[in-house]
Design an enzyme around this catalytic site. Structure first.
Site, short mmCIF file in Angstrom:
data_model
loop_
_atom_site.label_atom_id
_atom_site.label_comp_id
_atom_site.label_asym_id
_atom_site.label_seq_id
_atom_site.Cartn_x
_atom_site.Cartn_y
_atom_site.Cartn_z
N GLY A 90 30.11 34.32 19.47
CA GLY A 90 29.24 35.38 18.96
C GLY A 90 30.01 36.63 18.56
O GLY A 90 29.54 37.42 17.73
N GLU B 43 32.29 27.27 20.62
CA GLU B 43 31.01 26.80 21.15
C GLU B 43 31.01 25.31 21.51
O GLU B 43 30.41 24.91 22.50
CB GLU B 43 29.87 27.08 20.15
CG GLU B 43 29.44 28.53 20.08
CD GLU B 43 30.24 29.37 19.11
OE1 GLU B 43 31.30 28.91 18.63
OE2 GLU B 43 29.81 30.48 18.80
N ALA C 275 28.81 35.22 23.10
CA ALA C 275 27.53 35.44 23.78
C ALA C 275 27.78 35.26 25.27
O ALA C 275 28.74 34.58 25.67
CB ALA C 275 26.51 34.43 23.27
N GLU D 4 31.29 35.92 15.14
CA GLU D 4 30.11 36.00 14.26
C GLU D 4 29.71 37.46 13.99
O GLU D 4 29.36 37.82 12.87
CB GLU D 4 28.95 35.22 14.90
CG GLU D 4 29.23 33.72 14.94
CD GLU D 4 28.24 32.93 15.78
OE1 GLU D 4 28.05 33.28 16.96
OE2 GLU D 4 27.68 31.95 15.27
N1 CO8 Z 1 30.31 35.27 28.65
C1 CO8 Z 1 30.24 35.74 29.92
N2 CO8 Z 1 31.31 36.16 30.62
C2 CO8 Z 1 32.49 36.12 29.98
C3 CO8 Z 1 32.64 35.66 28.67
C4 CO8 Z 1 31.47 35.23 28.00
N3 CO8 Z 1 31.50 34.81 26.72
N4 CO8 Z 1 33.95 35.74 28.33
C5 CO8 Z 1 34.58 36.23 29.41
N5 CO8 Z 1 33.73 36.47 30.40
C6 CO8 Z 1 34.01 36.99 31.75
C7 CO8 Z 1 34.71 35.96 32.62
O1 CO8 Z 1 33.75 35.08 33.18
C8 CO8 Z 1 35.38 36.85 33.64
O2 CO8 Z 1 34.42 37.25 34.60
P1 CO8 Z 1 34.83 37.36 36.17
O3 CO8 Z 1 35.90 38.42 36.21
O4 CO8 Z 1 33.56 37.78 36.82
O5 CO8 Z 1 35.34 36.03 36.57
C9 CO8 Z 1 35.77 38.08 32.84
O6 CO8 Z 1 34.95 38.05 31.66
C10 CO8 Z 1 37.22 38.08 32.39
O7 CO8 Z 1 37.46 36.86 31.71
P2 CO8 Z 1 38.70 35.89 32.06
O8 CO8 Z 1 39.07 36.03 33.50
O9 CO8 Z 1 38.37 34.52 31.57
O10 CO8 Z 1 39.84 36.58 31.17
P3 CO8 Z 1 41.11 35.89 30.48
O11 CO8 Z 1 41.93 37.00 29.96
O12 CO8 Z 1 41.73 34.90 31.40
O13 CO8 Z 1 40.49 35.03 29.25
C11 CO8 Z 1 39.07 34.69 27.35
C12 CO8 Z 1 39.86 35.70 28.20
C13 CO8 Z 1 40.02 33.74 26.63
C14 CO8 Z 1 38.29 35.50 26.32
C15 CO8 Z 1 38.12 33.88 28.25
O14 CO8 Z 1 37.36 34.79 29.04
C16 CO8 Z 1 37.14 32.99 27.50
O15 CO8 Z 1 37.52 31.92 27.07
N6 CO8 Z 1 35.87 33.43 27.40
C17 CO8 Z 1 34.80 32.63 26.79
C18 CO8 Z 1 34.96 32.54 25.30
C19 CO8 Z 1 33.87 31.68 24.70
O16 CO8 Z 1 33.75 30.52 24.95
N7 CO8 Z 1 33.04 32.32 23.88
C20 CO8 Z 1 31.95 31.66 23.18
C21 CO8 Z 1 30.69 31.79 23.96
S1 CO8 Z 1 29.36 30.86 23.22
C22 CO8 Z 1 28.79 31.84 21.98
O17 CO8 Z 1 29.29 32.90 21.72
C23 CO8 Z 1 27.60 31.34 21.22
C24 CO8 Z 1 27.08 32.39 20.22
C25 CO8 Z 1 25.75 32.01 19.65
C26 CO8 Z 1 24.66 32.00 20.67
C27 CO8 Z 1 23.36 31.66 20.07
C28 CO8 Z 1 22.34 31.34 21.12
C29 CO8 Z 1 21.05 30.86 20.55
#
Ligand code: CO8
Length: 258
Positions: free
Chosen positions: A109, A132, A64, A112
């Site tokens: 997400g 998460e 998400a 999921e």
């Molecule tokens: N949300 C928003 N932006 C994201 C997300 C995300 N989940 N994942 C990556 N991005 C963005 C980064 O912020 C970055 O943006 P910018 O270039 O502007 O800085 C861009 O994408 C590229 O990402 P990275 O530079 O981090 O790329 P890497 O190759 O270094 O890393 C990863 C890739 C490992 C995927 C890393 O981006 C990461 O760890 N992302 C987050 C993963 C995460 O924690 N996901 C879980 C999110 S919580 C969730 O999904 C809850 C679901 C249920 C919600 C229910 C609500 C009620």
């Protein structure tokens, strides 16, 4: 027509691609809404026999949208959760089989979303996880519910409580994905599976998905009765006559979808 996804129908397959590669295809409200719209369009299209879901670039879906979630009030977070569940439940229940072609990160997400699909095919480079807890959240698009159903409670707790990312081979070993192929073969292998489903009797495919889904949530006695009754229905279809006759006549069946 869509801002955050791509939608195309070709040869009885609907291709839905999450298209926010710069944000790792993170699911914001717009993506959730557009995915729902596209899945309903595919589900309502009688010419579509299989739906393939994938992501553009190096992620399937990295979760998400953390930026959007960071500003939510509890009430907004609940609405966001409802939007996610509405999408996941539609994918789970739509009669058309859905295959996830997992090309890269399937986190939070994203993991999921893949679990709501019927079949998961992963690229060797794909990564899975429910991170998460590292953000002070819990899975909210049914990860707490579908992951234990797919891989067992122990492994689901391991993944959710540690937030650890696992590779495609480990995802295959625990039963989270059904196939692992090199990235360059992902699209071809997914299409091969789609075509194999398309070659089967449409009515039988629909009813089998229905019994698997509904039977899974029932006690065994009720599920047995449900299967027995649903088993009888295709006997009223032309395709059941065609399928059995074609076998006995040693020829390929020609389905009429009725
Ligand atoms: N949300 C928003 N932006 C994201 C997300 C995300 N989940 N994942 C990556 N991005 C963005 C980064 O912020 C970055 O943006 P910018 O270039 O502007 O800085 C861009 O994408 C590229 O990402 P990275 O530079 O981090 O790329 P890497 O190759 O270094 O890393 C990863 C890739 C490992 C995927 C890393 O981006 C990461 O760890 N992302 C987050 C993963 C995460 O924690 N996901 C879980 C999110 S919580 C969730 O999904 C809850 C679901 C249920 C919600 C229910 C609500 C009620």
């Amino acid at each position: 027509m869509y801002e955050t996804i791509k939608y195309e129908v070709k040869d009885q397959i609907a291709y839905i691609t999450v298209n926010r590669p710069k944000a790792m295809n993170a699911l914001n409200s717009t993506v959730l809404e557009e995915l729902y719209e596209a899945f309903v369009a595919a589900g309502d299209d009688e010419g579509v026999r299989v739906i393939i879901l994938t992501g553009e670039g190096k992620a399937f879906v990295a979760g998400a949208d953390i930026a959007e979630m960071s500003k939510m009030t509890p009430v907004e977070a609940r609405e966001f959760g409802k939007k996610g569940h509405k999408l996941m439940n539609y994918i789970h229940n739509v009669e058309t089989p859905v295959i996830a072609a997992i090309n890269g990160f399937a986190l939070g997400g994203g993991c999921e979303l893949s679990m709501a699909c019927d079949i998961r095919v992963a690229a060797e480079s794909a990564k899975f996880g429910q991170p998460e807890v590292s953000l002070g959240l819990i899975p909210g698009f049914a990860g707490n519910l579908r992951l234990p159903r797919l891989v067992g409670k122990g492994m689901a707790k391991y993944m959710i409580l540690t937030g650890e990312m696992i590779g495609a081979d480990e995802a295959y070993r625990i039963g989270l994905v059904q196939k692992v192929v090199p990235l360059e073969e992902l699209a071809g292998e997914t299409e091969r599976i789609a075509k194999q489903i398309i070659a089967q009797a449409p009515i039988a495919v629909k009813y089998a998905k229905d019994v698997i889904n509904n039977g899974y949530d029932m006690d065994l006695k009720s599920a047995s009765a449900y299967e027995v009754n649903t088993f009888g229905i295709p006997f009223a279809s032309e395709d059941m006559v065609e399928g059995t006759t074609a076998f006995l006549e040693k020829r390929k069946p020609v389905w009429k979808n009725r």
